[in-house]
Design a protein around this motif. Sequence first.
Motif, PDB file in Angstrom:
ATOM      1  N   ASP A  60     -72.272 -59.384  11.054  1.00 35.94           N
ATOM      2  CA  ASP A  60     -71.153 -59.131  10.154  1.00 35.94           C
ATOM      3  C   ASP A  60     -70.094 -60.217  10.333  1.00 35.94           C
ATOM      4  OD1 ASP A  60     -69.058 -58.221   8.660  1.00 35.94           O
ATOM      5  OD2 ASP A  60     -68.828 -56.306   9.717  1.00 35.94           O
ATOM      6  N   PRO A  61     -69.937 -61.125   9.384  1.00 34.24           N
ATOM      7  CA  PRO A  61     -68.959 -62.211   9.544  1.00 34.24           C
ATOM      8  C   PRO A  61     -67.520 -61.729   9.577  1.00 34.24           C
ATOM      9  CG  PRO A  61     -69.841 -62.197   7.309  1.00 34.24           C
ATOM     10  CD  PRO A  61     -70.661 -61.216   8.094  1.00 34.24           C
ATOM     11  N   THR A  62     -67.241 -60.518   9.076  1.00 33.31           N
ATOM     12  CA  THR A  62     -65.861 -60.021   9.091  1.00 33.31           C
ATOM     13  C   THR A  62     -65.402 -59.662  10.499  1.00 33.31           C
ATOM     14  OG1 THR A  62     -66.467 -57.696   8.704  1.00 33.31           O
ATOM     15  CG2 THR A  62     -66.171 -59.111   6.759  1.00 33.31           C
ATOM     16  N   ARG A  63     -66.324 -59.638  11.454  1.00 29.22           N
ATOM     17  CA  ARG A  63     -65.938 -59.373  12.841  1.00 29.22           C
ATOM     18  C   ARG A  63     -65.331 -60.599  13.510  1.00 29.22           C
ATOM     19  NH1 ARG A  63     -69.474 -56.069  16.774  1.00 29.22           N
ATOM     20  NH2 ARG A  63     -67.380 -55.898  17.656  1.00 29.22           N
ATOM     21  N   PHE A  64     -65.384 -61.744  12.823  1.00 29.94           N
ATOM     22  CA  PHE A  64     -64.782 -62.949  13.396  1.00 29.94           C
ATOM     23  C   PHE A  64     -63.295 -62.961  13.086  1.00 29.94           C
ATOM     24  CE2 PHE A  64     -68.936 -64.032  14.471  1.00 29.94           C
ATOM     25  CZ  PHE A  64     -68.938 -65.168  15.263  1.00 29.94           C
ATOM     26  N   THR A  65     -62.577 -62.144  13.857  1.00 33.23           N
ATOM     27  CA  THR A  65     -61.117 -62.066  13.797  1.00 33.23           C
ATOM     28  C   THR A  65     -60.573 -62.276  15.199  1.00 33.23           C
ATOM     29  OG1 THR A  65     -61.022 -59.678  14.245  1.00 33.23           O
ATOM     30  CG2 THR A  65     -61.278 -60.365  11.924  1.00 33.23           C
ATOM     31  N   ASP A  66     -59.296 -62.571  15.297  1.00 33.27           N
ATOM     32  CA  ASP A  66     -58.683 -62.782  16.604  1.00 33.27           C
ATOM     33  C   ASP A  66     -58.852 -61.562  17.502  1.00 33.27           C
ATOM     34  OD1 ASP A  66     -57.863 -65.263  15.714  1.00 33.27           O
ATOM     35  OD2 ASP A  66     -55.848 -64.585  15.173  1.00 33.27           O
ATOM     36  N   ASP A  67     -58.605 -60.374  16.963  1.00 36.28           N
ATOM     37  CA  ASP A  67     -58.632 -59.156  17.768  1.00 36.28           C
ATOM     38  C   ASP A  67     -60.030 -58.849  18.303  1.00 36.28           C
ATOM     39  OD1 ASP A  67     -55.938 -58.767  17.465  1.00 36.28           O
ATOM     40  OD2 ASP A  67     -56.137 -57.330  15.813  1.00 36.28           O
ATOM     41  N   VAL A  68     -61.051 -59.118  17.503  1.00 35.98           N
ATOM     42  CA  VAL A  68     -62.423 -58.837  17.952  1.00 35.98           C
ATOM     43  C   VAL A  68     -62.892 -59.892  18.949  1.00 35.98           C
ATOM     44  CG1 VAL A  68     -64.834 -58.678  17.242  1.00 35.98           C
ATOM     45  CG2 VAL A  68     -63.063 -57.539  15.897  1.00 35.98           C
ATOM     46  N   LEU A  69     -62.739 -61.164  18.613  1.00 40.50           N
ATOM     47  CA  LEU A  69     -63.275 -62.231  19.453  1.00 40.50           C
ATOM     48  C   LEU A  69     -62.616 -62.279  20.825  1.00 40.50           C
ATOM     49  CD1 LEU A  69     -63.688 -65.175  16.902  1.00 40.50           C
ATOM     50  CD2 LEU A  69     -65.364 -63.453  17.608  1.00 40.50           C
ATOM     51  N   LYS A  70     -61.352 -61.909  20.914  1.00 38.70           N
ATOM     52  CA  LYS A  70     -60.654 -62.019  22.193  1.00 38.70           C
ATOM     53  C   LYS A  70     -61.211 -61.088  23.258  1.00 38.70           C
ATOM     54  CE  LYS A  70     -56.903 -58.691  21.372  1.00 38.70           C
ATOM     55  NZ  LYS A  70     -55.441 -58.549  21.181  1.00 38.70           N
ATOM     56  N   GLN A  71     -62.064 -60.143  22.872  1.00 41.99           N
ATOM     57  CA  GLN A  71     -62.662 -59.211  23.821  1.00 41.99           C
ATOM     58  C   GLN A  71     -63.883 -59.790  24.538  1.00 41.99           C
ATOM     59  OE1 GLN A  71     -63.264 -55.220  22.023  1.00 41.99           O
ATOM     60  NE2 GLN A  71     -62.186 -56.049  20.253  1.00 41.99           N
ATOM     61  N   TYR A  72     -64.296 -61.008  24.158  1.00 43.06           N
ATOM     62  CA  TYR A  72     -65.553 -61.561  24.664  1.00 43.06           C
ATOM     63  C   TYR A  72     -65.336 -62.804  25.516  1.00 43.06           C
ATOM     64  CZ  TYR A  72     -67.760 -58.302  21.495  1.00 43.06           C
ATOM     65  OH  TYR A  72     -68.154 -57.149  20.863  1.00 43.06           O
ATOM     66  N   ASP A  73     -66.163 -62.921  26.544  1.00 44.58           N
ATOM     67  CA  ASP A  73     -66.129 -64.092  27.415  1.00 44.58           C
ATOM     68  C   ASP A  73     -66.938 -65.251  26.853  1.00 44.58           C
ATOM     69  OD1 ASP A  73     -64.728 -63.043  29.994  1.00 44.58           O
ATOM     70  OD2 ASP A  73     -66.151 -61.474  29.445  1.00 44.58           O
TER      71      ASP A  73
END
Length: 318
Positions: A60-73
Motif C-alpha cells: 500500500d503506497p499510502t503507508r509511506f507517510t512520516d508517521d508510519v515510516l518513523k516506526q521502522y528501523d
Amino acid sequence: MFPLLAFLAFTPLLLVRADAARILIYSATRDFRHDSIPTAIDALKAKGSSISVSFDNTEDPTRFTDDVLKQYDAILFLDNTGEVLDDQGKAAFQRYLGLGGNFVGVHAASDCLRNTTWYGNEVGAFFDYHPALQNATINVLDNAHPSTNMLPAQWHVQEEIYNFKSDPRVIGATVVLSADETSYSDPGPRNYNQGTPHPTAWFQERGAGVQGSGTAGRSFYTSLGHLNETWKDDLFLAHVLGGITWTLQSNTTLAFNASANVGNPASSSSSSSVSSAATGTASSTSSSRGATLIPPGLMQAPVVIFSMLFIGLFHILP
C-alpha cells in the motif's frame, strides 16, 4: 543460594526484546511481478526472530507517510518494479532516510522509481537488463562482511545476473559480490558502464540518497533472489539476513540508539533499561562493518549478570 543466583543471572535477560528492530517490507509492483514475492516475505518473517527483527509487509503506497515510516528501523524494498510511489510517498521516504532510516534492496528493487535520482543513489544503481536465467558463478570479493562471511569463495547459483546502468562504486558503494562473466552467457548489448568486476551485491556506509545535512543510515543491496527455490535456500537467506543485520548496525535508529529520530520505539525503552542497569548510558554497538552481530541490548546482558551476581554474593556470603 543457587536458586537466588540463578534468578539474578537470568533477570536481565528478561529485559531484552526478541523483536528489538522493526522492518517494513515493501513489495508493490507496477510492471513485471515476481511470483517469488510471497515466498520471500514468508522466509524473512520466519527467520526474523533469529536476528531480533520483527517484519511487517505492505504493498500500500499510502503507508509511506512520516508517521508510519518513523516506526521502522529499516525499509526493505523487495522486487519492486515501476513507479511504486507517488510524489508524496517519495518525499516521506526521503525524509525518513534523512532522519537516519536504513535501506535494504533485494533483486528488482533496482528496477523501480527509475526517474528518481536520489532513489537510484540510495539503492546504488538502476537495473539495465539481464540475460536468460541460468547457472552462474558469483565471486566473493569481501569475505569479512556479514552478508558474505558464510559464502564459499565461488558461489554457484541459478539466477538472473543483473546488469546496471551505472557503477555503484561511483557513489561510494563497496561491492562485496561479483558475477564471474566467464561462467554464463550474456549476448548483450551493454549500453552502460557498470564498472569491473561485475557488481552483484554491495553496501553503503552512508546511503547516498540522503541530501544536504540529513543523517544518513546504511544501505545494502543484493541483486540475487529471483526464484522461489532461492528463498528456500539457507545459504542465500544467510546472505540476505547478514546484509540486514549489518544495515541495522548503523546506530542511527532506535534499535541501537535511544536518541535516534526513527525506529521501533519499544526497542529503545527496553534496550535503555538493560543499558542503564549496566552502565547508566544508552545502548549502542560498534559500527564496524566486520563487527560481530549481536541483538540490541544483549551486549550489556553479561555486564548486568556479573554485576548482579556480585551483589548477590556480597549479601549472601559471610
